[in-house]
Design a protein around this motif. Structure first.
Motif, PDB file in Angstrom:
ATOM      1  N   ASN A  29       0.806  -1.221   0.000  1.00 50.31           N
ATOM      2  CA  ASN A  29       0.000   0.000   0.000  1.00 50.31           C
ATOM      3  C   ASN A  29       0.839   1.271   0.000  1.00 50.31           C
ATOM      4  O   ASN A  29       1.034   1.906   1.025  1.00 50.31           O
ATOM      5  CB  ASN A  29      -0.950  -0.010   1.199  1.00 50.31           C
ATOM      6  CG  ASN A  29      -0.237  -0.294   2.499  1.00 50.31           C
ATOM      7  OD1 ASN A  29       0.734  -1.039   2.522  1.00 50.31           O
ATOM      8  ND2 ASN A  29      -0.691   0.311   3.571  1.00 50.31           N
ATOM      9  N   PHE A  30       1.342   1.609  -1.156  1.00 50.13           N
ATOM     10  CA  PHE A  30       2.089   2.864  -1.292  1.00 50.13           C
ATOM     11  C   PHE A  30       1.144   3.998  -1.679  1.00 50.13           C
ATOM     12  O   PHE A  30       0.138   3.759  -2.335  1.00 50.13           O
ATOM     13  CB  PHE A  30       3.164   2.731  -2.361  1.00 50.13           C
ATOM     14  CG  PHE A  30       4.312   1.866  -1.942  1.00 50.13           C
ATOM     15  CD1 PHE A  30       5.250   2.337  -1.043  1.00 50.13           C
ATOM     16  CD2 PHE A  30       4.434   0.575  -2.425  1.00 50.13           C
ATOM     17  CE1 PHE A  30       6.303   1.530  -0.641  1.00 50.13           C
ATOM     18  CE2 PHE A  30       5.492  -0.228  -2.024  1.00 50.13           C
ATOM     19  CZ  PHE A  30       6.435   0.253  -1.134  1.00 50.13           C
ATOM     20  N   GLU A  90      -3.632   9.201  11.590  1.00 49.84           N
ATOM     21  CA  GLU A  90      -2.777   8.107  12.082  1.00 49.84           C
ATOM     22  C   GLU A  90      -1.603   7.902  11.118  1.00 49.84           C
ATOM     23  O   GLU A  90      -1.664   8.296   9.953  1.00 49.84           O
ATOM     24  CB  GLU A  90      -3.601   6.824  12.271  1.00 49.84           C
ATOM     25  CG  GLU A  90      -3.730   5.952  11.050  1.00 49.84           C
ATOM     26  CD  GLU A  90      -4.935   6.308  10.175  1.00 49.84           C
ATOM     27  OE1 GLU A  90      -5.608   5.370   9.742  1.00 49.84           O
ATOM     28  OE2 GLU A  90      -5.184   7.510   9.911  1.00 49.84           O
ATOM     29  N   THR A  91      -0.543   7.278  11.650  1.00 45.03           N
ATOM     30  CA  THR A  91       0.647   7.061  10.835  1.00 45.03           C
ATOM     31  C   THR A  91       0.486   5.791  10.008  1.00 45.03           C
ATOM     32  O   THR A  91       0.101   4.752  10.531  1.00 45.03           O
ATOM     33  CB  THR A  91       1.878   6.926  11.746  1.00 45.03           C
ATOM     34  OG1 THR A  91       1.992   8.123  12.495  1.00 45.03           O
ATOM     35  CG2 THR A  91       3.134   6.695  10.934  1.00 45.03           C
ATOM     36  N   ILE A  92       0.772   5.922   8.717  1.00 47.96           N
ATOM     37  CA  ILE A  92       0.695   4.750   7.837  1.00 47.96           C
ATOM     38  C   ILE A  92       2.099   4.395   7.363  1.00 47.96           C
ATOM     39  O   ILE A  92       2.831   5.252   6.889  1.00 47.96           O
ATOM     40  CB  ILE A  92      -0.164   5.060   6.593  1.00 47.96           C
ATOM     41  CG1 ILE A  92      -1.602   5.386   6.987  1.00 47.96           C
ATOM     42  CG2 ILE A  92      -0.138   3.898   5.611  1.00 47.96           C
ATOM     43  CD1 ILE A  92      -2.424   4.200   7.391  1.00 47.96           C
ATOM     44  N   VAL A  93       2.450   3.150   7.514  1.00 48.87           N
ATOM     45  CA  VAL A  93       3.692   2.651   6.927  1.00 48.87           C
ATOM     46  C   VAL A  93       3.311   1.509   5.998  1.00 48.87           C
ATOM     47  O   VAL A  93       2.662   0.563   6.423  1.00 48.87           O
ATOM     48  CB  VAL A  93       4.663   2.137   8.015  1.00 48.87           C
ATOM     49  CG1 VAL A  93       5.908   1.542   7.387  1.00 48.87           C
ATOM     50  CG2 VAL A  93       5.032   3.263   8.954  1.00 48.87           C
ATOM     51  N   PRO A  94       3.670   1.602   4.727  1.00 46.50           N
ATOM     52  CA  PRO A  94       3.284   0.540   3.788  1.00 46.50           C
ATOM     53  C   PRO A  94       3.819  -0.820   4.233  1.00 46.50           C
ATOM     54  O   PRO A  94       4.810  -0.904   4.956  1.00 46.50           O
ATOM     55  CB  PRO A  94       3.942   0.974   2.481  1.00 46.50           C
ATOM     56  CG  PRO A  94       4.098   2.434   2.605  1.00 46.50           C
ATOM     57  CD  PRO A  94       4.363   2.702   4.050  1.00 46.50           C
ATOM     58  N   GLN A  95       3.149  -1.855   3.737  1.00 47.07           N
ATOM     59  CA  GLN A  95       3.557  -3.202   4.117  1.00 47.07           C
ATOM     60  C   GLN A  95       4.911  -3.574   3.540  1.00 47.07           C
ATOM     61  O   GLN A  95       5.354  -3.012   2.542  1.00 47.07           O
ATOM     62  CB  GLN A  95       2.517  -4.190   3.610  1.00 47.07           C
ATOM     63  CG  GLN A  95       1.324  -4.243   4.512  1.00 47.07           C
ATOM     64  CD  GLN A  95       0.268  -5.173   3.977  1.00 47.07           C
ATOM     65  OE1 GLN A  95       0.545  -6.025   3.137  1.00 47.07           O
ATOM     66  NE2 GLN A  95      -0.945  -4.991   4.445  1.00 47.07           N
ATOM     67  N   GLY A 120      12.905  -0.430   1.542  1.00 50.23           N
ATOM     68  CA  GLY A 120      12.124   0.000   0.383  1.00 50.23           C
ATOM     69  C   GLY A 120      10.787   0.632   0.743  1.00 50.23           C
ATOM     70  O   GLY A 120      10.435   1.696   0.234  1.00 50.23           O
ATOM     71  N   HIS A 121      10.060  -0.002   1.664  1.00 58.30           N
ATOM     72  CA  HIS A 121       8.716   0.507   1.960  1.00 58.30           C
ATOM     73  C   HIS A 121       8.768   1.907   2.567  1.00 58.30           C
ATOM     74  O   HIS A 121       7.817   2.672   2.416  1.00 58.30           O
ATOM     75  CB  HIS A 121       7.959  -0.476   2.859  1.00 58.30           C
ATOM     76  CG  HIS A 121       8.617  -0.754   4.166  1.00 58.30           C
ATOM     77  ND1 HIS A 121       9.910  -1.182   4.258  1.00 58.30           N
ATOM     78  CD2 HIS A 121       8.161  -0.639   5.434  1.00 58.30           C
ATOM     79  CE1 HIS A 121      10.225  -1.344   5.534  1.00 58.30           C
ATOM     80  NE2 HIS A 121       9.187  -1.013   6.265  1.00 58.30           N
ATOM     81  N   TYR A 155       8.492   1.569  14.078  1.00 53.90           N
ATOM     82  CA  TYR A 155       7.721   1.167  12.902  1.00 53.90           C
ATOM     83  C   TYR A 155       8.250  -0.096  12.243  1.00 53.90           C
ATOM     84  O   TYR A 155       7.513  -0.824  11.603  1.00 53.90           O
ATOM     85  CB  TYR A 155       7.726   2.281  11.848  1.00 53.90           C
ATOM     86  CG  TYR A 155       7.358   3.626  12.390  1.00 53.90           C
ATOM     87  CD1 TYR A 155       6.026   3.927  12.669  1.00 53.90           C
ATOM     88  CD2 TYR A 155       8.328   4.585  12.635  1.00 53.90           C
ATOM     89  CE1 TYR A 155       5.685   5.163  13.176  1.00 53.90           C
ATOM     90  CE2 TYR A 155       7.990   5.832  13.135  1.00 53.90           C
ATOM     91  CZ  TYR A 155       6.665   6.114  13.404  1.00 53.90           C
ATOM     92  OH  TYR A 155       6.322   7.328  13.903  1.00 53.90           O
ATOM     93  N   PHE A 156       9.550  -0.293  12.341  1.00 55.45           N
ATOM     94  CA  PHE A 156      10.150  -1.351  11.537  1.00 55.45           C
ATOM     95  C   PHE A 156      11.521  -1.747  12.079  1.00 55.45           C
ATOM     96  O   PHE A 156      12.331  -0.891  12.443  1.00 55.45           O
ATOM     97  CB  PHE A 156      10.303  -0.843  10.093  1.00 55.45           C
ATOM     98  CG  PHE A 156      11.100  -1.751   9.210  1.00 55.45           C
ATOM     99  CD1 PHE A 156      10.620  -3.020   8.883  1.00 55.45           C
ATOM    100  CD2 PHE A 156      12.322  -1.354   8.690  1.00 55.45           C
ATOM    101  CE1 PHE A 156      11.358  -3.858   8.069  1.00 55.45           C
ATOM    102  CE2 PHE A 156      13.059  -2.189   7.860  1.00 55.45           C
ATOM    103  CZ  PHE A 156      12.571  -3.440   7.552  1.00 55.45           C
TER     104      PHE A 156
END
Lengths: 439, 368
Positions: free
Chosen positions: A3-4, B3-8, B95-96, B326-327
């Motif tokens: 989901n970019f 809210e904070t979104i971090v791609p998968q 990358g994400h 986050y990661f």
């Protein structure tokens, strides 16, 4: 799904932006390969014939070659990488992960390539001819090897072949279109080497030498251009059925683009033939620039076609153009795209959030290919539709609109995007009437 | 606040052990930094030398800028080339985060390509038309150096933005047009200056190298260049103690603390880097007093190299610290492709051998 966020590019849209950057790159990069062999073969010819004028010519040609390939060629290559990461981050991420070591190996060849061309250029007439030629050969071979590697990754996008099942590097790399694409691109390399060489020869004052070199350069282009249709047919035969269908008329504008490419290719052949046959010693610079422009048209339309026949996928049989993985769409229809995507403003769709959520659905699902008011304009494509038509079409995209991926969102989201498009239409209509009535 | 979104994370496994990717990232990034410092720092030094040469009338300035003009385009080629692997391995691991921040600042990020092309052609113009340009030379080289400075600033933007996912959604919901710069980030300016100033210092070291290379053939120029280069190292590095300190205290508190005991790697390499910087300043200061500074200079180069490597490792700890919520790297699926990894290393060694052979031939030719 990966989901970019989706980048909104006015007028052009992502596909067109990639096509522009990519065509500039390949137009130089193929020359960088074929031109490498041209350099060594022509240098050898000069030694063999003991002709210092030819040696002078190759040396000068090599400066042009250096300035074009090392700067613009290399940087537009990085430019494609930047661009695909911005326009199709999910697909780029997959290509990187699948082929990390392919990319790394390509980098090794790139490294040897630039070291070789720099040394080749700076050691003109300073090294023994044999050694200088050897460095030229190292340049050409590593340049071609970088094509050998990148070709696997580029061809993979359209025909991943057994990789979809096995997930094996080699299956993905040596995929069904690998060899025909490699042969076609190699032929293009030599064709371009000749055409660029006509350009550098056409600035000569010495008429006799100009004639000799133009004829010599044409010998590089003509056989390659002649053989190209054969290898392209081989390529065509290796394509998936749907891609063949798109190419042969399934999508009229792609068919037209393919025709343009073929006609321009034929024209290029005739133009080179005419120059070499009728007026080799009087080829004006403008004529050789015309050759380059026609060549550019061939490449631009051919690369466009190659990208377009991949529909509805960005990575065939694996990832759709809107970055949804094949097979994921069922779940997304149940759960909704906005929740999975995460970059919309609202979580829930109601009367108040409808338009904005529709815009977010548009970003998530449509903007990878469509623009509003630019290339592949969604307004134009839905000109006469009512909001209900739009909603139904959105839900049945893969059925009614040939070669589009399935809509991977809920019923509410289909309604929202339809309402949003209607809203934009009405706004534009109002703007238009305001302008027309002079208010 | 959204809210904070971090791609998968990409479900396709990373085809190598993470330590290997990390090692290659660090190794190639150090090489890229060295080459980049040369083209950026060297460009600024050449531009300044053009002006100082004209004002002071000292010919050595022009001799130096002439030499730089020949080296800079080649340095550019390798800076670009050596930039590819770190960017590749960065994308494999982060990358994400990286694609997302790039999209948020898409146009500025894409403009990097444009600025590098301009700077690169400027460097070639400066090289191939050095005599003919004469009066306008400063503008050409200064323009190129300025474009590369902009590139460095844009990189700092993206490298900080990728570490701060909390900023992303707010920006994106407002506009998807990708025209953002991370100007609200507190560390942005000190971080950029920290890197930029380091480039000037390393550029100074290259001037010293030019001087050392000409010790026998042009003793006067050599002496001048060694002194001049030493000052180009010293003054930026003095400034660095202030800029570095500001950078340190603008870091988020928990990240800063990683370098002060919170993380063993972070603390150890941070200390090595600080001591390295102090030691290098002392060594180069001492070299100014010596008639035969060569041994001290080489010692100084070695200390600087150790400092740079340590700083790169510290940078990595800072990055992990920023995104820890986050990661973490152990979340990545891994399935090594051993055969292809071996093939890569074989080709890499073979490639180095080929380049070594060509260089040897080229040096022979230059001597003859």
């Amino acid at each position: 799904m990966l989901n970019f966020p989706v980048w909104e590019i006015p007028y052009l849209g992502g596909g067109m932006l990639i096509a522009i950057v990519a065509t500039i790159h390949v137009f130089i990069a193929h020359f960088a390969i074929g031109g490498g062999l041209f350099l060594v073969m022509t240098e050898r010819k000069a030694y063999k014939e003991k002709d210092d004028r030819i040696l002078d010519y190759v040396q000068r040609h090599s400066r042009f070659f250096l300035l074009l390939t090392l700067v613009l060629g290399a940087m537009t290559g990085v430019g494609i990488w930047f661009t695909i990461g911005l326009v199709s981050p999910a697909a780029t991420s997959s290509l990187i992960n699948i082929f990390v070591w392919g990319w790394a190996i390509e980098w090794v060849f790139f490294f040897v390539e630039i070291a070789a061309i720099i040394i080749y250029y700076y050691t003109w007439r300073k090294l023994q001819p044999k050694v200088h030629l050897a460095i030229g050969w190292i340049y050409f071979i590593s340049a071609w090897m970088s094509l050998f590697v990148i070709n696997g990754i580029v061809a993979f996008m359209l025909t991943p072949g057994a990789w979809v099942e096995t997930r094996s590097f080699l299956d993905g790399f040596f995929n069904p279109t690998y060899w025909p694409a490699l042969v076609s691109r190699t032929l293009v390399c030599f064709a371009l080497a000749g055409i660029y060489a006509i350009l550098t020869a056409s600035v000569f004052k010495d008429k006799e030498l100009r004639g000799t070199m133009v004829r010599y350069a044409a010998k590089w282009s003509l056989p390659s251009l002649f053989l190209l249709p054969l290898s392209l047919y081989w390529y065509y035969a290796a394509l998936p059925d749907v891609a063949q269908e798109i190419l042969t008329g399934g999508l009229p504008f792609i068919y037209d683009t393919a025709i343009i490419s073929v006609v321009a290719g034929g024209t290029l052949f005739l133009l080179v033939l005419m120059a070499a046959w009728l007026f080799p010693s009087r080829v004006p610079v403008a004529y050789s620039i015309l050759l380059l422009l026609v060549g550019f048209t061939v490449m631009f339309s051919a690369e466009r076609v190659r990208e377009a026949i991949r529909k509805p996928y960005v990575l065939y049989d694996y990832m759709y153009t809107h970055s949804v993985l094949k097979g994921e769409e069922e779940n997304l229809r149940a759960e909704g795209i906005l929740k999975a995507w995460g970059w919309g403003m609202y979580d829930e769709i109601n009367d108040e959030t409808m338009i904005r959520s529709g815009k977010d659905v548009f970003r998530a699902q449509c903007m990878a290919c469509h623009t509003i008011g630019g290339y592949n304009d969604v307004m134009k494509l839905t000109e006469d539709f009512t909001v209900d038509d739009l909603e139904i079409i959105v839900l049945e995209l893969d059925q009614f609109r040939g070669y589009m991926p399935p809509f991977a969102g809920s019923f509410d989201e289909a309604r929202a995007v339809a309402e949003y498009l209607m809203h934009v239409k009405e706004e534009r209509f109002e703007d238009l009437t305001t302008i027309r009535s002079g208010r | 606040m959204l809210e904070t979104i971090v791609p998968q994370i990409d479900p396709i496994a990373v085809p190598a052990p993470i330590w290997l990717i990390k090692f290659l990232l660090t190794f190639t990034f150090v090489l890229h930094l060295l080459a980049m410092n040369f083209v950026l720092g060297g460009g600024v030094i050449a531009a300044v030398s053009e002006i100082r040469g004209r004002r002071s009338g000292i010919q050595h300035h022009f001799d130096l800028s002439r030499r730089l003009s020949k080296g800079l385009p080649i340095g550019m080629a390798f800076t670009i080339n050596l930039g590819v692997p770190p960017l590749l391995f960065l994308q494999v691991m982060y990358g994400h985060l990286f694609y997302t921040s790039s999209i948020i600042m898409a146009w500025p990020w894409l403009s990097v390509i444009f600025f590098v092309i301009l700077a690169y052609y400027g460097y070639y113009l400066y090289n191939f038309r050095f005599e003919k340009l004469s009066g306008t030379r400063f503008w050409v080289i200064g323009g190129s150096a300025l474009f590369l400075t902009i590139v460095a600033f844009l990189y700092t933007n993206n490298m900080t933005l990728m570490l701060t996912p909390a900023t992303w959604k707010e920006v994106y919901v407002g506009s998807a047009s990708g025209a953002f710069l991370n100007l609200g980030e507190l560390t942005l300016v000190p971080r950029f200056l920290h890197f930029f100033i380091a480039a000037l210092a390393v550029g100074g070291l290259v001037v010293i190298l030019y001087g050392l290379a000409k010790q026998k053939t042009e003793p006067e120029f050599s002496k001048w260049a060694i002194k001049y280069g030493t000052w180009w190292f010293l003054i930026p590095t003095f400034t660095q103690f202030v800029v570095g300190l500001i950078f340190l205290i603008t870091l988020p508190r928990d990240v800063m603390l990683l370098l002060m005991g919170g993380s063993i790697t972070g603390t150890v390499f941070f200390l090595i880097a600080i001591f390295g910087a102090i030691a290098s300043v002392m060594i180069f200061l001492m070299s100014l007093q010596r008639d035969e500074p060569k041994p001290l200079l080489y010692a100084g180069f070695a200390v600087v190299l150790v400092t740079i490597i340590s700083m790169v490792l510290v940078r990595d700890v800072v990055r992990s610290g920023y995104i820890a919520d986050y990661f973490t790297l152990d979340q990545l699926p891994v399935e090594p492709q051993t055969g292809i990894i071996l093939l890569f290393f074989l080709l890499f060694i073979g490639g180095l051998g080929l380049v070594g052979w060509m260089l040897q031939k080229a040096t022979e030719a230059a001597k003859a």
